[in-house]
Design a protein around this motif. Structure first.
Motif, mmCIF file in Angstrom:
data_model
loop_
_atom_site.group_PDB
_atom_site.id
_atom_site.type_symbol
_atom_site.label_atom_id
_atom_site.label_comp_id
_atom_site.label_asym_id
_atom_site.label_seq_id
_atom_site.Cartn_x
_atom_site.Cartn_y
_atom_site.Cartn_z
ATOM 1 N N LEU A 35 0.830 -1.203 0.000
ATOM 2 C CA LEU A 35 0.000 0.000 0.000
ATOM 3 C C LEU A 35 0.867 1.257 0.000
ATOM 4 O O LEU A 35 0.597 2.208 -0.744
ATOM 5 N N ALA A 38 2.187 1.691 -3.523
ATOM 6 C CA ALA A 38 1.170 2.168 -4.460
ATOM 7 C C ALA A 38 0.839 3.636 -4.224
ATOM 8 O O ALA A 38 0.663 4.417 -5.168
ATOM 9 N N ASP A 272 -10.920 -1.663 -7.434
ATOM 10 C CA ASP A 272 -9.520 -2.055 -7.226
ATOM 11 C C ASP A 272 -9.162 -1.994 -5.735
ATOM 12 O O ASP A 272 -8.454 -2.873 -5.216
ATOM 13 N N ALA A 273 -9.643 -0.977 -5.058
ATOM 14 C CA ALA A 273 -9.348 -0.824 -3.637
ATOM 15 C C ALA A 273 -9.980 -1.940 -2.812
ATOM 16 O O ALA A 273 -9.387 -2.431 -1.850
ATOM 17 N N PHE A 276 -7.813 -4.871 -3.274
ATOM 18 C CA PHE A 276 -6.566 -4.687 -2.536
ATOM 19 C C PHE A 276 -6.789 -4.969 -1.048
ATOM 20 O O PHE A 276 -5.985 -5.651 -0.397
ATOM 21 N N THR A 297 -4.599 3.522 -3.197
ATOM 22 C CA THR A 297 -4.198 2.401 -4.045
ATOM 23 C C THR A 297 -3.961 2.838 -5.491
ATOM 24 O O THR A 297 -3.191 2.199 -6.210
ATOM 25 N N ARG A 298 -4.597 3.919 -5.928
ATOM 26 C CA ARG A 298 -4.331 4.414 -7.290
ATOM 27 C C ARG A 298 -3.118 5.330 -7.335
ATOM 28 O O ARG A 298 -2.619 5.696 -8.395
#
Length: 331
Positions: A35, A38, A272-273, A276, A297-298
């Motif tokens: 994390l 990212a 996506d999160a 994750f 996360t992005r």
């Protein structure tokens, strides 16, 4: 400002702590090197999805209901919510021996409806596209002599939610240094303004940011404009827990004073999160609850890179079928 629209302050958040401690659990901080990589920062995740009823909402509900007198408790409460506030009110009402009826949209996740029913609450379903939940709740409350408990635009609700900020700041301080930034999802703004009040008192150097889905970024636009800007009618996102028309009468003045600005994420980034969180943090995050995590996360904005950033995962009440689809998909 009149008493009817009194804004809560830091002292109200501190006072709420004693009431909320009766039911809320201390939720953990989670970290992971993937994390941090990212995000481009040191990220500390407050896993409020592990809270009683699966979200932060029990905090505000307990603070509000615990202050009601005997006569009001007998008549009970009415609330309107897509799910998490509904469950918080139903649980607090059960613990305090009060009847509760919740007005919920017909498309609310079944897991949230079931949560209300399990705690003994009644559920009145409505069509969010053609009916007003506020009007329905008002009529039912008047007929019963019950008290309407708003989901965010209430001083006691805001103060109760702010106890999350007190707890987070205390946990972070025990790790050696305060947060430079804190990102939290925003619907009506009860949580984020309560958290910002807490930070004002115990971590004034922390800059607090909203996280919202694209097209439903009323807070980001309102903060930029310096005035309330509502979402366009019919705007949708799968982040069901944070879809409100505009910041509130109480929450916007607080947010205008206390918040640094707003971040916006896409539904794809939220998915996506969620993946994750499941893979690396070993938690279940509902769509709205993962909006703040999605900003990390992005990849966080350049101004946050290299800093210490807190992220709140606010809830984990997601239907199994939707969660399974998100986890299995790559888009």
């Amino acid at each position: 400002m009149s008493a009817a629209v009194r804004l809560p302050d830091f002292d109200d958040v501190v006072a709420a702590g004693a009431r909320v401690a009766q039911v809320a659990r201390e939720t953990p901080i989670l970290v992971h090197p993937a994390l941090d990589a990212a995000a481009g920062a040191e990220v500390l995740v407050k896993a409020e999805c592990l809270q009683v009823t699966g979200s932060f909402k029990i905090r505000g509900a307990m603070n509000r209901l615990a202050q009601m007198g005997a006569a009001s408790r007998k008549a009970g409460v009415v609330a309107y919510s897509s799910g998490n506030h509904a469950q918080g009110v139903a649980r607090a009402a059960r613990l305090l021996g009060m009847p509760a009826l919740i007005v919920m949209p017909s498309d609310a996740p079944q897991v949230k409806v079931d949560g209300v029913l399990t705690d003994g609450g009644e559920v009145h379903l409505y069509d969010r596209n053609t009916e007003s939940r506020e009007d329905i709740a008002g009529r039912i409350a008047e007929a019963r002599g019950a008290v309407v408990v708003p989901s965010f635009d209430d001083a006691d609700i805001i103060a109760g939610q702010g106890t999350l900020g007190l707890e987070f700041a205390r946990q972070v301080a025990a790790r050696g240094a305060p947060l430079d930034h804190l990102v939290c999802c925003a619907g009506g703004g009860g949580l984020i303004t309560g958290v910002a009040l807490a930070c004002e008192g115990v971590s004034p150097g922390t800059r607090v940011w909203t996280a919202e889905p694209e097209g439903h970024d009323d807070w980001a636009r309102s903060l930029a404009a310096g005035e309330v800007v509502a979402n366009a009618p019919g705007t949708r996102s799968f982040c069901d827990a944070i879809l409100t028309p505009a910041p509130g009468v109480l929450t916007f003045p607080l947010g205008k004073r206390l918040l640094a600005g707003g971040l916006v994420v896409s539904d794809a980034e939220v998915r996506d999160a969620m993946r994750f969180a499941f893979r690396h943090l070993k938690i279940v995050a509902e769509p709205g609850g993962a909006a703040a995590l999605a900003t990390a996360t992005r990849g966080l904005p350049e101004t946050m890179r290299g800093s210490r950033v807190g992220v709140i995962v606010t809830g984990g009440n997601v239907d199994a079928a939707l969660f399974s689809e998100v986890i299995r998909s790559n888009s």
